[in-house]
Design a protein around this motif. Structure first.
Motif, PDB file in Angstrom:
ATOM      1  N   UNK B 263       0.823  -1.209   0.000  1.00 17.89           N
ATOM      2  CA  UNK B 263       0.000   0.000   0.000  1.00 17.89           C
ATOM      3  C   UNK B 263       0.863   1.268   0.000  1.00 17.89           C
ATOM      4  N   UNK B 264       2.186   1.100   0.190  1.00 15.46           N
ATOM      5  CA  UNK B 264       3.080   2.251   0.154  1.00 15.46           C
ATOM      6  C   UNK B 264       3.912   2.290  -1.114  1.00 15.46           C
ATOM      7  N   UNK B 265       3.732   1.284  -1.968  1.00 13.85           N
ATOM      8  CA  UNK B 265       4.684   1.137  -3.073  1.00 13.85           C
ATOM      9  C   UNK B 265       4.114   1.674  -4.373  1.00 13.85           C
ATOM     10  N   UNK B 266       4.902   2.490  -5.044  1.00 13.66           N
ATOM     11  CA  UNK B 266       4.505   3.014  -6.352  1.00 13.66           C
ATOM     12  C   UNK B 266       5.184   2.273  -7.491  1.00 13.66           C
ATOM     13  N   UNK B 267       6.381   1.807  -7.228  1.00 11.90           N
ATOM     14  CA  UNK B 267       7.093   1.042  -8.254  1.00 11.90           C
ATOM     15  C   UNK B 267       7.500  -0.280  -7.619  1.00 11.90           C
ATOM     16  N   UNK B 268       7.097  -1.344  -8.238  1.00 13.06           N
ATOM     17  CA  UNK B 268       7.383  -2.668  -7.692  1.00 13.06           C
ATOM     18  C   UNK B 268       8.127  -3.464  -8.746  1.00 13.06           C
ATOM     19  N   UNK B 269       9.189  -4.098  -8.330  1.00 19.16           N
ATOM     20  CA  UNK B 269       9.908  -4.973  -9.234  1.00 19.16           C
ATOM     21  C   UNK B 269       9.855  -6.375  -8.647  1.00 19.16           C
ATOM     22  N   UNK B 287      -4.636  -7.118  -2.152  1.00 20.56           N
ATOM     23  CA  UNK B 287      -5.510  -5.997  -1.838  1.00 20.56           C
ATOM     24  C   UNK B 287      -4.754  -4.676  -1.938  1.00 20.56           C
ATOM     25  N   UNK B 288      -3.594  -4.633  -1.298  1.00 16.33           N
ATOM     26  CA  UNK B 288      -2.836  -3.386  -1.277  1.00 16.33           C
ATOM     27  C   UNK B 288      -2.300  -3.021  -2.649  1.00 16.33           C
ATOM     28  N   UNK B 289      -1.863  -4.036  -3.365  1.00 21.14           N
ATOM     29  CA  UNK B 289      -1.316  -3.794  -4.705  1.00 21.14           C
ATOM     30  C   UNK B 289      -2.400  -3.192  -5.607  1.00 21.14           C
ATOM     31  N   UNK B 290      -3.584  -3.792  -5.575  1.00 22.20           N
ATOM     32  CA  UNK B 290      -4.650  -3.317  -6.462  1.00 22.20           C
ATOM     33  C   UNK B 290      -5.188  -1.971  -5.986  1.00 22.20           C
ATOM     34  N   UNK B 291      -5.207  -1.752  -4.683  1.00 21.60           N
ATOM     35  CA  UNK B 291      -5.685  -0.457  -4.187  1.00 21.60           C
ATOM     36  C   UNK B 291      -4.871   0.695  -4.763  1.00 21.60           C
ATOM     37  N   UNK B 292      -3.606   0.433  -5.014  1.00 19.84           N
ATOM     38  CA  UNK B 292      -2.759   1.487  -5.594  1.00 19.84           C
ATOM     39  C   UNK B 292      -2.916   1.594  -7.101  1.00 19.84           C
TER      40      UNK B 292
END
Lengths: 466, 1093
Positions: B263-269, B287-292
């Protein structure tokens, strides 16, 4: 008119007579009724009946297993939820049409040549409808509730759903079966009386007597009979058009690409007549050979039927062209895709077989030699029967298996039970045909007598136009 | 079709009977059965055909159906033998009504179920004491109200008639008392010896343990018996993760666990990480990934996911940029990313391809630009060095403490790791082991290829001492009598997690007290109880010898927590209040571990990185997304659940990319033989499945299949990948040889074609493009998106006034499915199956296109996207070999791989998910054609299906453009197996043969809400019962981890679903058909990096 005018008729007008001129009223009666009234059953009949009955038993087994397990024994699935059962239903119904057309329509148009084939054609209609009628019942998931399709008073106050083409179908086929039976039976009454009178066996006399319903051949009887027959013909004639139109609406009523087209009703009717005449030919040619009826079912009959087939064959071919044209012209992706899928898709063999059988084969009928070659006619009639079956297969299966959602595309592979049921109904049809040939006059005796006695009657002018 | 399917029966005999030692053939009466086991071929056949009726119908055409029936009969017989507790017959109402229970009203209880050993918090619905559905617990950190497919399917496992039902000793039914005290084989004497010798020779094998109580019991046991050994056996464990942590942070920090904050991540590798599915916290992460990523008209920012992986995973399918490369190459890319993200000291691979370096460069730049809001995740399948690199990048870019935290290990670890099964086998062979107790693990099946553990175990179990008694003791405790139970002297039945008391920790260590939902169906005991039984014999004498020293799980868990500092966790003054509250909530507050503050890279950690290695064709082993390592193999729901992307069910296959398949000259369903190391290692002969988007020059096979004693559902499904998996290379191996074999094998899939065929089925693009294209649509007003304008002359549905869109007296139910949020995890499919009593039909029926799932997730592959991240208008989908054409023949346009074009590069293949439910069309084509009005419309806009009225003409299915209707071609619902009846939802009819069925929008839940509203006498001015938005939740919506499904009253302008319908990105599937569906979709959005386009 009279004998003389018939003799004066040049061969160019009546190239081949509809009855061998050597027949008299008495010999016609003898010839036809002896087939039924002989005490000795020909061994060929026994063999044929035995084979047909064996196939009927295949049907019995297939149906018993079907009722035991469910329609899952067939190859149907999602998306192809209709398979052989509906293909066969439409095929059989189509075959039935020639009987009605020959009997009723040609009667109204006073085509004398119909007389020697109308009885067996009507019987064929009846038996084909019986076979056809089986399939909608068998194909239901819960066939024991088939009567829910009928409007009958019930405690649940439920009626059929009138918008559904399947309900119309119920009525169309029901009406057709009823009228065909009545028409056939009414036509049989004078002949049943002949059999009653000629039968030497007491049981035969009782049965034929009961069925003849007290026919005495009085003028009043003939008068009533002629009117009733004509009326029934009048009722039956629109059915030729309506039944298969309604059957076609089973498809056009849906939104399935490949089904949802306006030209289906006439196209289906033409196809029905096409296949019906092919089936009459398939049956008549061996029959006239086996029973020596070449004088009654003449080459002229066969040639006329070939002409009808040529015309209706061209009509269905026009239908195939229209389907493709509309698919392209609609600019509807799925519609056009279905057309392409028919040409090049998984069932392309069936499609090209259809084109071969129904478009190419009848083109030979442009040639007189082909129209008069009995063996060629027999072979091509079978080809057309196959072709009309593939037509229904193409319409039903290739439309359903490539619909709107590619995710739900799927194949249909018939199982052994699909084939057993199909072949089994051929057994049922043939069994009924054999029983009919053995126990009832396959050619309308009374009408033939009329034809022999007054062949150049008032009806004849029309024949010449043909 | 079915005939092509080779029989699996030859795989049944696990070992060569000729290898039996002669010493045992002396016919000593006692050993008779095991003697035969070791010696007689006939006996082997008998073992295989333990259920001869089943075995003989198996090859039959309708085998799976028949066998389910047989299964029913066997259970009935078992019941008459007294092993099955029949439900008590109640003929009178309760004299004293049980508290809270109202017949007909379901209750929900909070508990947790172990997935990968970790707690997944759930609420279990109980109908009159029978658990009937598993749902997520909103209080639980690993659930957040959602569940996954596997957790839900544990319900079916509970009622599995194949579960072991009684204590088995040498193949004969025995008792718990005999287990301890039987003079010849009872373990009391052995336990006493072990106690005396300080546990020398005692080995206890377990899976992953997070239970504090069980952990404490075992810890105390090993403390008191210092010579005893604890062997952890987890076929798909977290070894690389641990080793990576050790490499990065130092050996003393090997056990730290990362907790990610998506939920804090904007760029994920993602470096080969399938964090959306294969993680103890995957539901939370999803959940957190999709919320962003959730884009609405007023909020258009999205996170960006870069994924590099070999096999196409659902995480990869959500990626904005995906690089499909061989697994051994991933390390090189990780190094390049690390270097460009500022870790200059990392050694570089020199042979990066252009695509790899472009990807690495873009990802690194993006990470660097989002310092503190970037996140690198390494997958367990990657070697430790990749994990270390991920830790290092996160550390260097200041992500630690923001997007990732480290906590102490949640797993309870042995103090001395001893994790090689080969070592254990050697110790058993050499006589160092005296007693082996196996909890839950199945080492005779899930084992490294080079270890013949079954042979060692067999020999060990059969060894006879000079006194004529068995020399050693082998005990197996488990839910099923499986491959391992076969070779153990004792098999003890375990209780199902829904039958016993326990406590479990979640990924962040939050504890849940697990409560039973039903008293044990069979004579099982929980792991905790059996461990305590051993403890009482080995450490403390039993308090009461008369009860064989067994305390029940309830007392054990409570005692354990009473001893702990529960007071620190709760403001409650009384333990009972603490206990009741925690039990009710499903979580014990304050038990989560706090983030460790001082996890920093060990000095010189990066300098020591090993250089990358690898070569040749590679084979990736990955746990099956549903049956995992094989433990859920006997679960019909999971077997029939189409695997994400490939949509295969009932089997595994070797996945190949289009190009690799073409190179090898193989196609779907072809059989190939796998071997490695120059044929020193012979693998199975496996069927091929061409998976677009799979990396070239490597193959993937799912673990968990090819079991021989899974049970009647799982036996004979798929191929055993463990035969090639060595301890040295458990995740991927090189030098694979793929040899094409004659013949083929029928793999079944639930999707006909995976190409959109240029049709407008899933709309894809970046937000700018998406909003621009919808703005162009004429008539795309908010109102028209809610419900299409009438263009028909045919009068409206009764109840809908002309001119008025909705009847004010009734709700207008509708649904919006957010394609952008769907990760294709299949949780909704199982939820629907459980809620609506949907039967399992078996492989053969699925192959015929007769699966019964009411909800399916259509998965389409497309080729390269254009600059807007959209699928180009005229895309030649055929080039990607995406068409599988259920059945087999290549279609008119769609064609199998090997046709048309050269196939896009694997990296250019994109996969999209679209869940399809019944669209509940306002102008439903199905209703028009039903001759008996079995399907019709109601006032709330639902397209109803009246099963009782259906006569089965199937015209409705033909006429359904979405093909959502399912037909009972046979009597699919198993109404004979009694245990299965217990698990059914009593609110939903069980359908019979010949009846059509389909999604109902969970009409039973709508009815319940309406009844409740009417009972509460709450009506609005128009006379409509007031049902608050969110009161009615469909089963699929309820479990969705990403909230991709929203349901409600679309006539209520304030409802969530209405607001989504008014979103410009709302669209209707096959709008041109004019069926006016109540279900609509939101665009699938992409967020490509402009640098990479």
């Amino acid at each position: 008119m009279n004998q003389d005018s018939r003799k004066l008729s040049p061969d160019s007008v009546l190239p081949i007579p509809v009855v061998d001129r050597t027949y008299t009223t008495a010999s016609v009666t003898d010839k036809i009724s002896s087939i039924v009234l002989t005490g000795k059953t020909p061994y060929q009949w026994m063999i044929g009946f035995g084979m047909a009955f064996t196939l009927l038993m295949v049907l019995m087994i297939a149906v018993a297993y079907l009722f035991l397990k469910g329609v899952g024994i067939w190859g149907i699935d999602i998306p192809v939820a209709w398979g052989f059962a509906i293909v066969n239903f439409v095929w059989w119904i189509g075959i039935g049409h020639a009987g009605t057309l020959i009997s009723a329509v040609l009667l109204l148009f006073r085509q004398e040549w119909r007389t020697s084939i109308n009885r067996s054609a009507e019987a064929m209609t009846l038996f084909a409808v019986a076979c056809a009628g089986l399939f909608p019942l068998l194909h239901m998931g819960r066939p024991w509730y088939f009567y829910w399709l009928l409007p009958y008073p019930n405690t649940m106050l439920l009626w059929p759903q009138w918008r559904s083409p399947l309900v119309w179908d119920c009525f169309a086929v029901g009406t057709y079966a009823t009228v065909s039976l009545l028409f056939w039976y009414v036509g049989l009454i004078p002949d049943l009386a002949t059999l009653r009178d000629r039968s030497t066996h007491p049981v035969g006399r009782v049965i034929y007597g009961a069925m003849a319903m007290g026919w005495r051949g009085g003028a009043l009887h003939w008068h009533r009979y002629e009117i009733a027959y004509l009326l029934l013909a009048g009722i039956a004639t629109p059915l030729v058009v309506s039944v298969h139109s309604v059957v076609s609406m089973d498809f056009t009523g849906g939104i399935v690409p490949g089904w949802h087209t306006t030209f289906f009703p006439p196209y289906f009717v033409a196809g029905a007549i096409f296949s019906g005449f092919a089936m009459v030919m398939t049956l008549a040619i061996p029959l006239r050979y086996a029973y020596g009826l070449e004088g009654l079912i003449t080459t002229r009959h066969l040639e006329n039927m070939a002409k009808v087939m040529l015309v209706t064959g061209l009509m269905v071919s026009y239908g195939y062209a229209c389907e493709v044209f509309f698919g392209w012209y609609s600019d509807d992706k799925t519609e056009w895709f279905v057309s392409l899928s028919r040409f090049f898709g998984p069932y392309k063999i069936v499609y090209w077989l259809l084109i071969f059988c129904n478009f190419l084969t009848p083109q030979s009928y442009w040639f007189r030699w082909c129209r008069r070659n009995v063996l060629w006619l027999f072979i091509t009639s079978i080809i057309v029967n196959v072709g009309m079956w593939t037509e229904r297969f193409v319409i039903i299966i290739t439309s359903l298996n490539r619909e709107f959602m590619p995710a739900m595309w799927g194949m249909y592979y018939p199982t052994i039970w699909d084939w057993a049921t199909y072949i089994g109904t051929i057994g049922l049809f043939m069994t009924l045909m054999f029983l009919f040939i053995r126990s009832l006059p396959m050619i309308a005796v009374a009408e033939m007598r009329q034809l022999v006695a007054e062949p150049a009657g008032g009806r004849k002018e029309h024949a010449e136009h043909h | 079709m079915a005939e092509k399917c080779p029989s699996h029966s030859h795989q049944a005999a696990p070992a060569d009977p000729a290898g039996a030692p002669a010493a045992w053939s002396d016919g000593r009466r006692y050993w008779r059965s095991l003697d035969e086991m070791s010696g007689s071929k006939k006996f082997w056949d008998k073992v295989h055909r333990e259920f001869p009726r089943f075995a003989s119908v198996w090859t039959d055409d309708l085998s799976r159906r028949s066998f389910l029936k047989v299964m029913g009969a066997s259970v009935a017989l078992a019941g008459s033998a007294g092993c099955f507790k029949k439900p008590e017959q109640q003929i009178a109402p309760y004299v004293v009504q049980p508290e809270m229970m109202t017949p007909g009203i379901a209750l929900h209880f909070a508990t947790a179920l172990p997935i990968f050993g970790y707690a997944r918090g759930v609420l279990v619905r109980s109908d009159e004491g029978r658990p009937t559905k598993i749902e997520g617990n909103p209080n639980h950190p690993a659930s957040l109200g959602a569940t996954d497919a596997v957790t839900q399917a544990l319900l079916l496992e509970l009622y599995d008639p194949d579960r072991s039902q009684s204590v088995i000793n040498d193949g004969l039914v025995s008792t718990w008392d005999s287990f301890l005290t039987e003079p010849q084989t009872g373990v009391s004497g052995k336990l006493a010896d072990l106690k005396a010798s300080g546990g020398a020779g005692l080995v206890i094998m377990t899976g992953t343990i997070t239970s504090p109580t069980l952990g404490a019991t075992l810890a105390s046991l090993f403390q008191n018996l210092p010579k005893a050994r604890w062997f952890r056996h987890e076929p798909v464990g977290r070894d690389n993760t641990r080793a990576g942590a050790s490499m990065a942070f130092g050996p003393d920090r090997a056990n730290v666990q990362a907790v990610r904050q998506f939920d804090q991540a904007d760029v994920i590798v993602s470096l080969d990480s399938n964090f959306l599915l294969d993680d103890p916290a995957s539901l939370r992460y999803a959940r957190h990934f999709i919320d962003r990523r959730r884009v609405r008209d007023d909020r258009r920012a999205m996170n960006r996911l870069y994924a590099v992986e070999a096999v196409y995973s659902i995480t990869g399918s959500m990626a904005d940029h995906r690089l499909a490369i061989k697994p051994s190459r991933i390390e090189a890319v990780a190094r390049a990313i690390a270097q460009q993200a500022g870790l200059a000291e990392v050694a570089q691979a020199s042979d990066l391809t252009a695509a790899e370096s472009a990807f690495a460069k873009a990802a690194a730049a993006d990470l660097a630009a989002h310092s503190g809001s970037g996140l690198v995740v390494a997958g367990e399948s990657q070697p430790p060095v990749v994990h270390a690199l991920a830790h290092a990048i996160n550390d260097r870019l200041g992500n630690v403490g923001k997007t990732v935290n480290y906590i102490d290990s949640v797993e309870i670890m042995p103090s001395e790791p001893w994790e090689s099964l080969a070592d254990l086998a050697a110790a058993m062979d050499s006589g160092d082991v005296k007693m082996l107790v196996i909890f839950d693990a199945n080492p005779c099946y899930a084992k490294p290829a080079e270890v013949d553990f079954a042979a060692s175990l067999k020999k060990f179990s059969l060894a006879v001492g000079s006194d004529g008694k068995p020399q050693y003791v082998t005990v197996r405790h488990g839910l099923f009598e499986d491959e391992t139970s076969l070779f153990c002297q004792w098999h003890l039945p375990a209780t199902h997690p829904l039958e016993c008391w326990n406590d479990l920790r979640a990924f962040d260590a939050t504890v849940t007290f697990c409560q039973p939902l039903i008293s044990p169906l069979y004579d099982g005991r929980s792991t905790l109880e059996v461990a305590n039984l051993l403890y009482s014999r080995l450490v403390e004498p039993p308090a009461d010898a008369a009860v064989s020293g067994t305390a029940n799980g309830y007392d054990l868990v409570r005692a354990s927590w009473k001893n702990q500092q529960w007071k620190a966790l709760s403001a409650a003054t009384d333990f009972e209040i603490f206990w009741e509250t925690a039990l009710h909530d499903g979580v014990v507050p304050g038990t989560a571990f706090s983030p460790l503050g001082n996890v920093t890279l060990a000095p010189g950690a990066l300098g020591a990185l090993p250089t990358p290695a690898g070569g040749g064709m590679e084979l990736v082993f990955t746990p099956d997304p549903h049956i995992h390592d094989g433990r859920y193999c006997n679960n019909g729901w999971l077997q029939e659940l189409p695997k994400p992307l490939s949509k295969i069910c009932w089997d595994n296959a070797v996945f190949l990319s289009v190009a690799t398949a073409r190179k090898l000259g193989v196609n779907n369903d072809d059989l190939v033989h796998l071997s490695a190391g120059g044929k020193t290692l012979e693998g199975p002969t496996v069927a091929v499945w061409v998976l677009p988007g799979h990396a070239d020059d490597c193959a993937t096979i799912y673990l968990g299949y090819g079991r021989t004693r899974a049970g009647r559902v799982g036996n004979g499904t798929g191929f055993n990948a463990y035969a090639l998996r060595t301890a040295a290379a458990p995740n991927f191996m090189g030098n694979l040889t793929i040899t094409k074999q004659d013949g083929s094998y029928q793999l079944v899939t639930t999707q006909g074609s995976q190409s959109m065929e240029g049709r407008d089925l899933i709309r894809v693009g970046n937000p700018d493009y998406a909003y621009k294209s919808t703005a162009k649509d004429e008539g795309s007003s908010a109102a028209s998106r809610v419900s299409l304008p009438l263009i028909s002359m045919y009068p409206e549905t009764p109840g809908h006034d002309q001119g008025k869109q909705f009847d004010p007296q009734w709700q207008a139910w509708g649904m919006v499915i957010d394609n952008n949020a769907c990760i294709g995890c299949n949780a909704c499919v199982v939820a629907c199956q459980a809620e609506n009593n949907i039967p399992v039909v078996g492989k053969e029926q699925v192959g015929k296109g007769r699966e019964m799932h009411w909800l399916r997730i259509d998965t389409y592959f497309t080729g390269g996207l254009d600059a807007n991240g959209a699928v180009p208008q005229e895309v030649d989908n055929d080039a990607y070999g995406a068409s599988t054409n259920r059945g087999d023949h290549p279609g008119a346009q769609g064609s199998g791989p090997g046709h048309a074009g050269d196939g896009a590069a694997a990296t250019d293949v994109h996969a999209y998910f679209e869940p399809i439910v019944c669209m509940q069309c306002e102008k439903a084509p199905c209703e028009l054609v039903c001759p008996v009005e079995a399907t019709l419309h109601d006032q709330e806009g639902l397209n109803q299906m009246v099963y009782n009225r259906c006569v089965g003409t199937r015209y409705c299915s033909n006429n359904c453009p979405y093909k959502v209707r399912r037909f009972n071609f046979f009597q699919y619902a198993d109404t004979e197996t009694k245990s299965l009846a217990l698990g059914r939802n009593p609110d939903v009819t069980v359908r019979t043969r010949g009846v059509m069925e389909k999604c109902t929008y969970c009409v039973q839940r709508i009815s319940a809400a309406r009844i409740a509203a009417k009972k509460a006498d709450k009506y609005d001015d128009a006379g409509k019962p007031i049902i608050e938005d969110g009161t009615v939740v469909t089963a699929c919506q309820q479990v969705c981890p990403t909230k991709a499904i929203v349901f409600g009253d679309i006539s209520d302008t304030s409802s969530e679903v209405r607001k989504l319908k008014e979103e410009p990105l709302n669209y209707i599937l096959l709008e041109e058909v004019q069926a006016r569906p109540r279900t609509s979709y939101l665009w699938r959005l992409t967020n490509p990096n402009p640098e990479l386009v």
